[in-house]
Design a protein around this motif. Structure first.
Motif, short mmCIF file in Angstrom:
data_model
loop_
_atom_site.label_atom_id
_atom_site.label_comp_id
_atom_site.label_asym_id
_atom_site.label_seq_id
_atom_site.Cartn_x
_atom_site.Cartn_y
_atom_site.Cartn_z
N GLN A 1 2.52 1.40 -8.26
CA GLN A 1 1.39 0.87 -7.51
C GLN A 1 0.35 0.25 -8.44
O GLN A 1 -0.20 -0.82 -8.15
N LEU A 2 0.10 0.93 -9.56
CA LEU A 2 -0.87 0.39 -10.51
C LEU A 2 -0.37 -0.92 -11.11
O LEU A 2 -1.15 -1.87 -11.30
N HIS A 3 0.94 -0.97 -11.42
CA HIS A 3 1.48 -2.22 -11.98
C HIS A 3 1.38 -3.37 -10.98
O HIS A 3 1.17 -4.52 -11.35
N GLU B 1 -2.87 7.56 0.50
CA GLU B 1 -4.24 7.13 0.23
C GLU B 1 -4.33 6.14 -0.93
O GLU B 1 -5.25 5.32 -0.98
N TYR B 2 -3.35 6.23 -1.86
CA TYR B 2 -3.38 5.28 -2.96
C TYR B 2 -3.21 3.84 -2.46
O TYR B 2 -3.85 2.91 -2.96
N ASP B 3 -2.34 3.65 -1.47
CA ASP B 3 -2.12 2.30 -0.93
C ASP B 3 -3.38 1.78 -0.24
O ASP B 3 -3.71 0.59 -0.32
N VAL B 4 -4.07 2.65 0.48
CA VAL B 4 -5.29 2.22 1.18
C VAL B 4 -6.34 1.75 0.17
O VAL B 4 -6.94 0.68 0.30
N ILE B 5 -6.54 2.57 -0.89
CA ILE B 5 -7.52 2.21 -1.92
C ILE B 5 -7.11 0.92 -2.62
O ILE B 5 -7.94 0.03 -2.87
N ASN C 1 -5.23 -1.63 -1.58
CA ASN C 1 -5.37 -2.84 -0.77
C ASN C 1 -6.83 -3.28 -0.63
O ASN C 1 -7.14 -4.47 -0.63
N ASN C 2 -7.73 -2.32 -0.53
CA ASN C 2 -9.15 -2.66 -0.46
C ASN C 2 -9.65 -3.24 -1.78
O ASN C 2 -10.44 -4.19 -1.81
#
Length: 589
Positions: free
Chosen positions: A316-318, A343-347, A349-350
């Motif tokens: 996700q970070l990459h 929650e990582y995906d939500v943060i 995308n924002n």
């Protein structure tokens, strides 16, 4: 970074695993320890039982067969005749004599560890041997067994001793067993070869870390089997109960042993089993290996779990980093990624949404700044010292007015000057090889030598492998020009200028050294300051310094060292990957 978080996550999982696993291991280890003790106890009992049974079986068979011979009256009469050495022996006596010898030899063939069997009747000076036949005590050295038999108590039917026999000229250790005849006054003597008897026990017993001893009533060790650790030598029977089996770990000189004893009433013999602590250690080690294997599998599972979790997080970070990189390059996704797993995906995308809005604005600003920088580089490279052109043309004019012989030289100067102008006016952003830059520089030096004659000598020290190194145009000429015009020209003696180009630790160094008039510290400091602020008095050096910094950063700026009366040193360095940077700069245009 990823490995760092992976290690942290693995250690956290590992600590959660190790505590319950260790408790299970301790409980299992305690139970296995009890099972191993029971197993070793059973093994020792079985060993003593097998040894005792084997001993009784062999001896009883031999005694029984010999009793059958000696209880036959005809055989007995013939044997007595032989022992008396009667002068008359009938054919039947010879036959019975042969039968006795055949029977004894058959025993030896069935039990190969039996060296020999003797038949002796009380009152005679001779005995019958399975090996030598009739043997006279006076003519035979080996009759120590008879002394032992003569000392046996009348009520003692059996006995055993360890002794040494001479067999075929070699001394051998034997166990001698004495069994009184059942119906005659005499004895059956059986000599057992110790080495062969050990080999027999090897085939029926487990050898791992176990020793078997035969100990008589006098605490003498008559026989030892598999005593590799010399545990038998330190054994003392008197510290144990002689009537029951023992199950005790005893510390001896060579280590700890599990001791079991059994008593053979027929021969008044104590059979002792010594199981080394190593037997238990081996069993525990096998259990420990199983635990380590299970622990390793669990640890591997923790590694896989920690790796999968860390990989997903950093994936996700990459993705975020890639989006940032693409946005900086002018590539914008049509919309943020729609995957919403946690929650990582939500943060993420924002953050992407906010970032793209900001980068779009910054990109336009950076593009304008870049265009401005390219324009500055082009202007700097197109600057040519007008004094150089004026002085060169004036020198050519003077030469043309001289006799015909000097016009050829003037023509060469004009050709070199023409090449220099073409070289300087070419694409300012195009990179060239160092070899081309040196060729241009040599033409410039040729023009200056035409002007100043033999006032200076030019040296070139260049590493051969750097000639293909990519550089920008007009990077060296201003440095050489400065050495000629401000150093050598005012020197009273003939001067020299040296160009050095060499590679060190991932960088390429360019250095121009002269032995001209040089400068004081104050003059040198003023020169460096004027170059930084691009003063017109040193436009050539300012030009080079500005281009170096714009292209390669502050660490590649021009450095000047000088001392009054000792010349001047001007140098700069470029990273070896400069060609990549230069090509990228050109491609953006």
């Amino acid at each position: 970074m990823q490995s760092k978080f992976f290690i942290r996550r693995f250690l956290r999982y590992f600590l959660l695993l190790i505590i319950p696993t260790f408790l299970v291991f301790m409980i299992s280890f305690f139970m296995v320890n009890i099972q191993i003790d029971d197993s070793l106890d059973t093994r020792a009992k079985n060993t003593l039982s097998n040894v005792n049974t084997n001993l009784n079986f062999v001896v009883s068979n031999v005694v029984f067969q010999n009793s059958q011979l000696t209880n036959n009256p005809y055989t007995l009469v013939s044997l007595k005749k032989l022992l008396r050495q009667d002068s008359f022996l009938s054919l039947s006596d010879a036959i019975y004599h042969r039968n006795i010898k055949t029977m004894l030899n058959s025993i030896i063939q069935v039990y190969p560890y039996i060296q020999s069997v003797y038949l002796y009747l009380d009152g005679f000076d001779r005995y019958f041997s399975s090996v030598d036949g009739i043997v006279d005590f006076q003519n035979k050295e080996e009759f120590g067994w008879w002394r032992r038999y003569s000392r046996m108590a009348p009520d003692m039917d059996n006995s055993m001793e360890a002794r040494t026999m001479t067999i075929n000229g070699k001394e051998r250790q034997v166990l001698t067993i004495y069994q009184r005849m059942l119906l005659q006054d005499g004895v059956v003597v059986m000599n057992i070869d110790v080495d062969k008897y050990r080999a027999q026990l090897d085939s029926i017993l487990t050898k791992d870390f176990e020793t078997v001893l035969y100990v008589n009533e006098d605490n003498e060790i008559l026989f030892s089997w598999n005593d590799r650790g010399d545990g038998g030598a330190a054994f003392d029977l008197r510290q144990f109960d002689r009537t029951v089996q023992e199950n005790t770990w005893v510390s001896m000189e060579k280590g700890k042993y599990l001791v079991h004893t059994a008593y053979n009433n027929q021969y008044k013999l104590h059979l002792v089993s010594l199981l080394s602590r190593q037997a238990k250690t081996e069993e525990l080690w096998q259990q420990l290996q199983i635990f380590c294997m299970i622990f390793a599998i669990n640890s591997m599972a923790m590694v896989i779990l920690a790796y999968a979790t860390t990989k997903r997080t950093f994936s996700q970070l990459h993705y975020m980093i890639q989006v940032f990189h693409d946005a900086e390059s002018g590539i914008y996704p049509s919309q943020p990624r729609q995957e919403m797993k946690d929650e990582y995906d939500v943060i993420m995308n924002n953050i992407i949404y906010l970032f793209l809005q900001t980068v779009k604005l910054n990109g336009d600003l950076l593009q304008k700044q870049h265009e401005k920088q390219v324009a500055e580089l082009t202007a700097l490279q197109l600057q040519i010292n007008p004094h150089f052109l004026f002085n060169t043309l004036q020198t050519v004019e003077l030469e043309i007015r001289k006799p015909e012989a000097s016009r050829e030289a003037a023509k060469r100067v004009l050709d070199d000057l023409s090449d220099i102008l073409k070289y300087a006016l070419a694409d300012p952003l195009e990179t060239i090889s160092l070899k081309q830059e040196i060729e241009y520089l040599k033409k410039y030096v040729a023009i200056q030598k035409f002007r100043f004659g033999d006032r200076f000598i030019m040296y070139y020290e260049i590493e051969e492998g750097l000639l293909k190194f990519q550089v920008f145009r007009l990077m060296l000429q201003p440095l050489v020009e400065n050495s000629i015009l401000h150093g050598i020209r005012y020197s009273k003696e003939r001067g020299y200028i040296k160009l050095q180009i060499f590679g060190r630790r991932g960088r390429v160094y360019f250095r121009v050294v002269d032995n001209g008039e040089g400068m004081t510290k104050e003059e040198c400091r003023n020169l460096r300051e004027s170059i930084k602020v691009n003063q017109l008095t040193h436009i050539g050096l300012s030009n080079v310094n500005s281009r170096l910094i714009l292209h390669f950063g502050m660490e590649s700026g021009l450095r000047i060292r000088s001392k009054k009366g000792m010349g001047c040193v001007m140098e700069f360095s470029l990273p070896k990957e400069a060609v990549c940077m230069a090509n990228k700069e050109a491609s953006l245009q």
